[in-house]
Scaffold this motif. Structure first.
Motif, short mmCIF file in Angstrom:
data_model
loop_
_atom_site.label_atom_id
_atom_site.label_comp_id
_atom_site.label_asym_id
_atom_site.label_seq_id
_atom_site.Cartn_x
_atom_site.Cartn_y
_atom_site.Cartn_z
N ARG A 1 51.71 14.37 -24.01
CA ARG A 1 51.91 15.78 -24.40
C ARG A 1 51.20 16.70 -23.42
O ARG A 1 51.73 17.72 -22.98
CB ARG A 1 51.38 16.03 -25.82
CG ARG A 1 51.77 17.42 -26.35
CD ARG A 1 51.01 17.84 -27.61
NE ARG A 1 50.85 16.80 -28.62
CZ ARG A 1 51.73 16.53 -29.58
NH1 ARG A 1 52.84 17.22 -29.67
NH2 ARG A 1 51.48 15.57 -30.46
N SER A 2 50.00 16.31 -23.04
CA SER A 2 49.20 17.12 -22.13
C SER A 2 49.91 17.28 -20.78
O SER A 2 50.01 18.39 -20.23
CB SER A 2 47.83 16.45 -21.94
OG SER A 2 47.06 17.14 -20.99
N LEU A 3 50.44 16.18 -20.25
CA LEU A 3 51.12 16.25 -18.95
C LEU A 3 52.46 16.98 -19.05
O LEU A 3 52.83 17.72 -18.14
CB LEU A 3 51.30 14.84 -18.37
CG LEU A 3 49.98 14.18 -17.94
CD1 LEU A 3 50.19 12.71 -17.59
CD2 LEU A 3 49.34 14.91 -16.76
N ARG A 4 53.17 16.80 -20.16
CA ARG A 4 54.42 17.56 -20.35
C ARG A 4 54.13 19.05 -20.31
O ARG A 4 54.87 19.83 -19.69
CB ARG A 4 55.08 17.18 -21.69
CG ARG A 4 55.76 15.83 -21.67
CD ARG A 4 56.43 15.53 -23.01
NE ARG A 4 57.17 14.27 -22.96
CZ ARG A 4 57.92 13.81 -23.97
NH1 ARG A 4 58.01 14.50 -25.09
NH2 ARG A 4 58.57 12.66 -23.85
N SER A 5 53.06 19.45 -20.98
CA SER A 5 52.69 20.88 -20.99
C SER A 5 52.29 21.35 -19.60
O SER A 5 52.68 22.42 -19.15
CB SER A 5 51.54 21.13 -21.96
OG SER A 5 51.95 20.86 -23.28
N LEU B 1 38.15 25.58 -19.60
CA LEU B 1 39.16 24.60 -19.19
C LEU B 1 40.43 24.79 -20.02
O LEU B 1 40.36 25.20 -21.17
CB LEU B 1 38.60 23.18 -19.35
CG LEU B 1 37.48 22.88 -18.35
CD1 LEU B 1 36.82 21.56 -18.67
CD2 LEU B 1 38.00 22.88 -16.91
N PRO B 2 41.59 24.47 -19.44
CA PRO B 2 42.84 24.65 -20.17
C PRO B 2 42.88 23.84 -21.48
O PRO B 2 42.52 22.67 -21.50
CB PRO B 2 43.90 24.12 -19.20
CG PRO B 2 43.28 24.25 -17.84
CD PRO B 2 41.81 24.02 -18.06
N SER C 1 44.23 17.23 -22.03
CA SER C 1 43.57 16.31 -22.97
C SER C 1 42.32 15.73 -22.31
O SER C 1 42.20 15.72 -21.09
CB SER C 1 44.53 15.19 -23.34
OG SER C 1 44.82 14.40 -22.20
N PRO C 2 41.37 15.21 -23.13
CA PRO C 2 40.14 14.65 -22.57
C PRO C 2 40.40 13.57 -21.50
O PRO C 2 39.74 13.57 -20.46
CB PRO C 2 39.44 14.06 -23.79
CG PRO C 2 39.95 14.87 -24.94
CD PRO C 2 41.35 15.25 -24.59
N VAL D 1 38.86 14.79 -12.93
CA VAL D 1 37.48 14.74 -12.44
C VAL D 1 37.30 13.53 -11.51
O VAL D 1 36.75 13.64 -10.41
CB VAL D 1 36.49 14.69 -13.63
CG1 VAL D 1 35.06 14.42 -13.13
CG2 VAL D 1 36.53 16.00 -14.40
N ASP D 2 37.80 12.38 -11.95
CA ASP D 2 37.65 11.15 -11.16
C ASP D 2 38.42 11.22 -9.84
O ASP D 2 37.96 10.76 -8.81
CB ASP D 2 38.14 9.92 -11.95
CG ASP D 2 37.27 9.65 -13.16
OD1 ASP D 2 36.15 10.20 -13.22
OD2 ASP D 2 37.71 8.91 -14.07
#
Length: 550
Positions: free
Chosen positions: A143-147, A514-515, A519-520, A527-528
């Motif tokens: 969901r996070s990447l779709r958004s 942060l947006p 998602s976490p 970050v990585d």
């Protein structure tokens, strides 16, 4: 259900989680839900178009334009007018049906098979299934990447729309809209597939900024250093806000010798750097500051405002009769100036209104700032810059840019700029610069310490400058004495961020918050992989930027 919504596409979203009762931006649940449904329709259209692309067929450019305009309409602070949304929805259904008839039989996602209802009431009922959170079982990271992909596309559509209006397009972008939207409906794609598509969105963001840069510099010539008066002049006036240089150009032509002063506002400030716009003597200066102060700054002014793109806020009654929208911008009850079949616009209503209002009664003492440090202008000083770095005269570069907003935390950017040591240069772009662009930073080796690179899309210029400097030092961008401090507000900043990541830029500081749609796990991945850093305090971040450089 009719009076709830869910939207988390911008930085100011309620509680940093999502707006559910009404948008902090001013949009009602009705508008938010019509926008959800419009995006749902665009996804459906894209499922059919992807089939055609896979079969090697060419896509009707009218469909591309429709999709681009519709995406842009749903960007934060662009359109709050329900009639224009209903009109777009009805048009989307016609397009969808024509594509459906050409498409092979097969299993399509719900967004494709859905048929639009006839009335606005029923559309609003249907919009529930178009909501971001509708599918409760969807994996949070997917969901996070779709958004993220969708919001990146919205940013790309804003730039694409601006370039197309000047007559420049990119075949890659035109196809990508459909491929990326289809990916957001495709349950067969893995997390890896979606990460790849997100990075691809960054590549396309670079491509669209390059296209827009070419459009602007071909038509208006490369920006060069110009002084801009930020105080007012006597006489009737029109303030032009937004980003669209072509609208400004048409208005300048139509106001010639009419005794009307034209001021830029917000993201239009960099227009003064373009020789082909600056040549108009009645382009007299820049009015006001960043977009979020417009209600106060436009309050009862004796002139007119033209909104060419975002960021429009709810107009106060004191100026609702003198603010005009054009292109995809809209607000209920605000006069709209349409584009004619031949791509021209007739601005006589706003011109007549400005003359009737009479304008400012007297001049203020001029105060000037510098603009026009696009890639060509800045790189014409490359050898001096490189020598100054080699001699240790210039220690570090800071790119402090992005979109501004009303949150108290945003004075971080002002403080940061003021704390930057005198042996460092600040590059800035987008409206975040209003936090500090009227302060005097002095010069270093004959160059101003504050270089205004331009609009948000001129992140492309900043990248060109950075890569050219990296080449001169025979290194890569990440090894330059350069720190990027990005403030984000809406979806163009998402496109800009993805662009920088796709170019492999690491260690970007991101704020003010942060947006909410990241998602976490996705944040951890960023970050990585890219060493993205949430901002802390100006002192801390400045210290770690300079420490790393040494």
């Amino acid at each position: 259900m009719g009076n709830s919504m869910f939207c988390y596409q911008c930085e100011q979203t309620f509680g940093g989680k999502g707006c559910t009762k009404s948008g902090v931006c001013g949009k009602t649940p009705e508008i938010a839900n019509l926008q959800d449904l419009l995006i749902y329709q665009l996804k459906g259209i894209s499922c059919y178009v992807k089939n055609l692309i896979d079969r090697g067929e060419t896509i009707d450019k009218n469909i591309v334009t429709f999709l681009e305009n519709s995406l842009f309409t749903t960007l934060t602070n662009v359109n709050f007018d329900s009639n224009s949304h209903v009109k777009l929805l009805k048009e989307s259904q016609k397009i969808k049906e024509s594509l459906r008839n050409k498409s092979p039989e097969g299993k399509y996602p719900d967004a494709a098979t859905y048929n639009l209802s006839d009335t606005k009431e029923d559309m609003l009922k249907d919009s529930v299934k178009a909501g971001i959170m509708y599918d409760e079982n969807l994996d949070a990271d997917i969901r996070s990447l779709r958004s993220t992909i969708l919001y990146g596309l919205k940013g790309i559509s804003a730039y694409g729309h601006q370039a197309r209006f000047i007559g420049y397009t990119s075949e890659q972008i035109d196809q990508f809209y459909f491929l990326a939207l289809e990916a957001t409906t495709n349950d067969n794609l893995t997390l890896q597939d979606m990460i790849r598509m997100t990075m691809r969105t960054g590549d396309m963001s670079v491509e669209v900024m390059k296209t827009l840069d070419k459009a602007n510099t071909s038509r208006y010539k490369d920006p060069s250093i110009h002084k801009v008066n930020v105080n007012i002049k006597k006489g009737p006036f029109i303030i032009v806000s937004g980003h669209d240089l072509r609208d400004l150009e048409m208005l300048l032509k139509q106001t010639e010798n009419k005794g009307i002063n034209i001021y830029t506002h917000g993201e239009m400030l960099p227009a003064h750097g373009y020789p082909e716009l600056k040549k108009y003597k009645h382009l007299v200066g820049n009015y006001g500051s960043a977009w979020q102060n417009q209600q106060k700054e436009f309050d009862g002014i004796p002139g007119c405002i033209l909104m060419t793109t975002n960021c429009l806020m709810r107009p106060r009654e004191t100026y609702k009769d003198r603010i005009f929208t054009t292109s995809v911008v809209g607000w209920d009850g605000v006069q709209h100036i349409d584009v004619n079949e031949d791509g021209t616009k007739d601005f006589s209503v706003i011109i007549n209104k400005a003359l009737e209002l009479g304008g400012f009664k007297e001049d203020e003492k001029p105060k000037e700032i510098l603009v026009g440090f696009g890639h060509k202008e800045t790189l014409s000083h490359a050898s001096e810059i490189v020598n100054a770095v080699k001699k240790g005269i210039i220690r570090h570069f800071f790119l402090i840019g992005g979109c501004d907003g009303a949150r108290p935390g945003r004075n971080y950017y002002t403080s940061f700029a003021q704390m930057v040591p005198n042996d460092c240069i600040i590059l800035t772009l987008a409206c975040g610069k209003y936090r500090f662009n009227k302060l005097d930073f002095g010069t270093i080796e004959g160059l101003p310490r504050l270089l205004d690179v331009g609009q948000c899309n001129d992140a492309y210029s900043a990248v060109r400058i950075a890569t050219a400097l990296a080449d001169a030092f025979d290194t890569d961008v990440n090894s330059l004495p350069l720190t990027i401090i990005l403030s984000w507000y809406e979806q163009k900043a998402v496109a800009d961020l993805l662009a920088l990541l796709s170019l492999g830029v690491k260690g970007i500081y991101l704020g003010p918050s942060l947006p909410a749609f990241i998602s976490p796990n996705i944040l951890q991945y960023l970050v990585d992989t890219f060493d993205i850093r949430p901002i802390s305090t100006p002192e801390e971040d400045l210290k770690s930027s300079l420490k790393q450089a040494n």
